[in-house]
Motif scaffolding. Structure first.
Motif, short mmCIF file in Angstrom:
data_model
loop_
_atom_site.label_atom_id
_atom_site.label_comp_id
_atom_site.label_asym_id
_atom_site.label_seq_id
_atom_site.Cartn_x
_atom_site.Cartn_y
_atom_site.Cartn_z
N GLU A 234 1.38 -1.03 -0.23
CA GLU A 234 -0.31 0.13 -0.44
C GLU A 234 0.75 1.33 0.03
OE1 GLU A 234 -4.51 -1.48 2.43
OE2 GLU A 234 -2.21 -0.85 3.33
N LEU A 235 2.26 1.16 0.87
CA LEU A 235 2.84 2.33 1.04
C LEU A 235 3.24 2.24 -0.68
CD1 LEU A 235 4.06 1.94 4.34
CD2 LEU A 235 3.28 3.87 3.37
N SER A 236 3.72 1.98 -1.32
CA SER A 236 4.90 1.53 -2.64
C SER A 236 4.00 2.25 -4.00
CB SER A 236 5.06 -0.26 -3.27
OG SER A 236 5.25 -0.18 -3.87
N LEU A 237 2.18 1.78 -3.62
CA LEU A 237 1.52 2.06 -3.73
C LEU A 237 1.48 4.08 -3.75
CD1 LEU A 237 -0.01 1.66 -6.81
CD2 LEU A 237 -2.15 1.03 -5.13
N GLN A 238 1.21 3.95 -2.98
CA GLN A 238 1.35 5.44 -2.21
C GLN A 238 2.53 6.60 -3.54
OE1 GLN A 238 0.20 6.88 1.73
NE2 GLN A 238 2.60 7.15 1.40
N ASN A 239 3.91 6.11 -2.56
CA ASN A 239 4.68 6.27 -3.00
C ASN A 239 5.42 6.68 -4.74
OD1 ASN A 239 5.19 6.75 -0.24
ND2 ASN A 239 6.55 4.80 -0.37
N GLN A 240 4.28 5.89 -5.25
CA GLN A 240 4.22 5.94 -6.46
C GLN A 240 3.89 6.56 -7.52
OE1 GLN A 240 3.37 2.41 -9.15
NE2 GLN A 240 4.36 1.13 -6.85
N HIS A 241 2.27 7.21 -6.56
CA HIS A 241 1.44 8.35 -7.24
C HIS A 241 1.92 9.30 -6.96
CE1 HIS A 241 -2.64 9.26 -7.64
NE2 HIS A 241 -2.15 10.30 -6.78
N PHE A 242 3.24 9.52 -6.06
CA PHE A 242 3.97 11.40 -6.71
C PHE A 242 4.75 11.50 -8.22
CE2 PHE A 242 8.88 12.42 -6.91
CZ PHE A 242 8.42 14.02 -6.40
N PHE A 243 4.44 10.65 -9.02
CA PHE A 243 5.54 10.50 -10.28
C PHE A 243 3.65 10.89 -11.14
CE2 PHE A 243 8.79 7.91 -9.11
CZ PHE A 243 9.78 8.55 -9.66
N TYR A 244 2.92 11.08 -10.64
CA TYR A 244 2.05 11.87 -11.17
C TYR A 244 1.95 13.44 -11.28
CZ TYR A 244 -3.23 14.10 -11.31
OH TYR A 244 -4.16 13.96 -11.50
N PHE A 245 2.51 13.53 -9.72
CA PHE A 245 2.59 14.86 -9.80
C PHE A 245 3.79 15.33 -10.23
CE2 PHE A 245 0.28 14.11 -5.77
CZ PHE A 245 -1.44 13.73 -6.59
N TYR A 246 5.02 15.13 -10.20
CA TYR A 246 6.08 14.32 -10.90
C TYR A 246 5.82 15.54 -12.17
CZ TYR A 246 10.99 14.94 -10.28
OH TYR A 246 12.51 15.20 -9.79
N ASP A 247 5.23 14.62 -12.80
CA ASP A 247 4.91 14.61 -14.26
C ASP A 247 5.02 16.22 -14.44
OD1 ASP A 247 6.29 11.99 -14.37
OD2 ASP A 247 4.72 10.74 -15.26
N GLU A 248 3.21 16.54 -13.78
CA GLU A 248 3.62 17.58 -14.81
C GLU A 248 3.99 18.92 -14.42
OE1 GLU A 248 -0.51 20.58 -13.49
OE2 GLU A 248 -0.96 18.57 -13.85
N TYR A 249 4.86 18.50 -12.81
CA TYR A 249 5.85 19.77 -13.25
C TYR A 249 6.59 19.98 -13.82
CZ TYR A 249 10.22 21.56 -10.66
OH TYR A 249 11.32 22.38 -10.71
N HIS A 250 6.79 18.88 -14.49
CA HIS A 250 8.54 18.45 -15.28
C HIS A 250 7.82 19.31 -16.75
CE1 HIS A 250 10.81 15.79 -13.40
NE2 HIS A 250 11.74 16.26 -13.60
N ARG A 251 6.25 18.85 -17.05
CA ARG A 251 5.86 19.07 -18.24
C ARG A 251 5.68 20.96 -18.25
NH1 ARG A 251 2.51 15.18 -17.13
NH2 ARG A 251 2.90 12.75 -19.18
N ALA A 252 4.67 21.89 -17.31
CA ALA A 252 5.15 22.72 -16.73
C ALA A 252 6.46 23.78 -16.73
CB ALA A 252 4.61 23.12 -14.92
N VAL A 253 7.40 23.47 -16.20
CA VAL A 253 8.71 23.56 -16.09
C VAL A 253 9.70 23.83 -17.94
CG1 VAL A 253 8.80 23.89 -14.06
CG2 VAL A 253 10.33 22.29 -15.16
N GLY A 254 8.31 22.70 -19.06
CA GLY A 254 10.07 23.35 -20.01
C GLY A 254 10.63 21.49 -20.04
N LEU A 255 10.34 20.50 -19.15
CA LEU A 255 11.01 19.43 -19.17
C LEU A 255 10.41 17.86 -19.86
CD1 LEU A 255 13.49 20.09 -16.43
CD2 LEU A 255 13.92 20.12 -18.56
N SER A 256 9.42 18.03 -20.40
CA SER A 256 8.54 16.99 -21.25
C SER A 256 8.85 16.59 -21.67
CB SER A 256 7.53 17.48 -22.72
OG SER A 256 6.46 18.70 -21.80
N LYS A 257 9.87 15.79 -22.73
CA LYS A 257 10.74 14.72 -22.28
C LYS A 257 11.33 14.37 -21.68
CE LYS A 257 15.23 13.39 -26.04
NZ LYS A 257 15.98 14.49 -26.51
#
Length: 355
Positions: A234-257
């Motif tokens: 359950e905690l592993s799944l919770q920690n994986q969910h961080f990348f949902y936000f991290y991906d949007e951050y990368h797109r927002a700062v111009g690092l979509s790649k």
């Protein structure tokens, strides 16, 4: 009340106070313990990769790449192992032999803890520390050095792996040939100011709707009463969910790649569950190891990206204290600069290694 009864009560009180006290990391303890360990097991380094059986029967998964002098690569997260070698290192793998391993508690290595039977801090914290705490992480590096069979090893730590690499080098300065810190996390001391808060950096780049979700995610991320009832999965799944936000951050700062590059590199399905908490709760409520960095003898390279979560203020926490260090920034790349700008990264690293 007779003297014997008084002594029994005093003993119970002492034991109770001791039992309630968190077990935390102290510099020097790892070196002391490893000094008496005679490696009563049989491990070898297989170029096809595999598993090592450590001192406490924990299995550590590893894979290798390249030829030549051994370099140990320490992943960050905590608890975010790699599926493949770094692109920036594959470009210079003819003279260097990179050993990648999954830290205990993540990846394909032993998870050590599934679920606690108690919800009491004074019961759970010592067990978490004993099985997964930072001391184990440092001892594992020392065991791996012995398995590789070198007197001095070059360490390369990424993100929180940079903290681990630095602490190991503080403990064992004589065992490190060179030290490379790639976008090191700032938690070489605590508490930290707002400029060191990666969560705030990410949050301000998110859309309004995602920001609300992220704030809710953060609210429960360190809520002990919620966490302690969960399983490793359950905690592993919770920690994986961080990348949902991290991906949007990368797109927002111009690092979509970077989104696809990180997805190809990080073994997201095997992110550690308890490991981040074990590391976080390994330390006293306040600590500052910056002056301890002065004991590092190895030449040190610190490299970070121009659009990195790791800011120059983070880097200076290391470069201002490590005697033989130099810091280099690579522009227009993020936290995984060895994937974003592999050619530039590899040139900086090989120049440092050959110096």
């Amino acid at each position: 009340m007779n003297l014997k009864t008084q002594n029994i009560i005093i003993l119970i009180l002492i034991l109770t106070v001791s039992y309630n006290k968190p077990v935390t990391y102290e510099i020097g303890k790892v070196k002391e313990r490893m000094g008496v360990l005679k490696n009563p097991y049989s491990n070898t380094l297989n170029k096809q990769g595999g598993y090592w059986i450590m001192r406490d029967s924990c299995q550590i998964h590893y894979f290798v790449d390249g030829e030549g002098e051994a370099i140990l690569v320490i992943h960050g997260g905590p608890g975010e192992p790699y599926k493949k070698p770094w692109e920036g290192l594959r470009l210079i793998n003819k003279n260097y032999f990179y050993v990648y391993y999954d830290q205990r508690g993540c990846g394909k290595s032993t998870r050590c803890i599934n679920k606690f039977t108690s919800d009491k801090w004074n019961v759970c914290q010592p067990e978490l520390y004993k099985k997964l705490g930072i001391e184990n992480g440092l001892q594992d590096i020392e065991e791996i050095r012995r398995i590789i069979g070198v007197n001095k090893i070059t360490l390369m730590g990424h993100s929180y792996g940079g903290v681990i690499a630095a602490l190991y080098t503080i403990e064992f300065p004589e065992n490190v040939k060179k030290l490379i810190l790639v976008s090191p996390a700032p938690t070489i001391r605590y508490p930290l100011g707002e400029e060191f808060d990666y969560s705030k950096t990410i949050e301000k780049e998110l859309s309004i709707n995602t920001r609300k979700k992220y704030q809710l995610y953060e609210k429960y991320l360190w809520d002990f009463d919620t966490i302690i009832k969960k399983t490793e999965a359950e905690l592993s799944l919770q920690n994986q969910h961080f990348f949902y936000f991290y991906d949007e951050y990368h797109r927002a700062v111009g690092l979509s790649k970077s989104v696809s590059l990180i997805d190809n590199l990080v073994d997201k399905k095997n992110i550690g569950g308890w490991l981040p908490y074990a590391y976080a709760w390994s330390f006293p409520s306040q600590f500052d190891y910056r002056n301890n960095l002065k004991s590092i003898k190895a030449p040190t390279l610190i490299v970070w990206g121009g659009k990195d979560l790791c800011q120059e203020s983070w880097v200076k926490q290391y470069s201002d204290y490590i005697p033989h260090s130099k810091a280099i920034k690579i522009n227009d790349c993020g936290h995984f600069l060895f994937e974003d700008k592999p050619s530039e990264f590899s040139k900086i690293v090989v120049d440092f290694l050959n110096d």
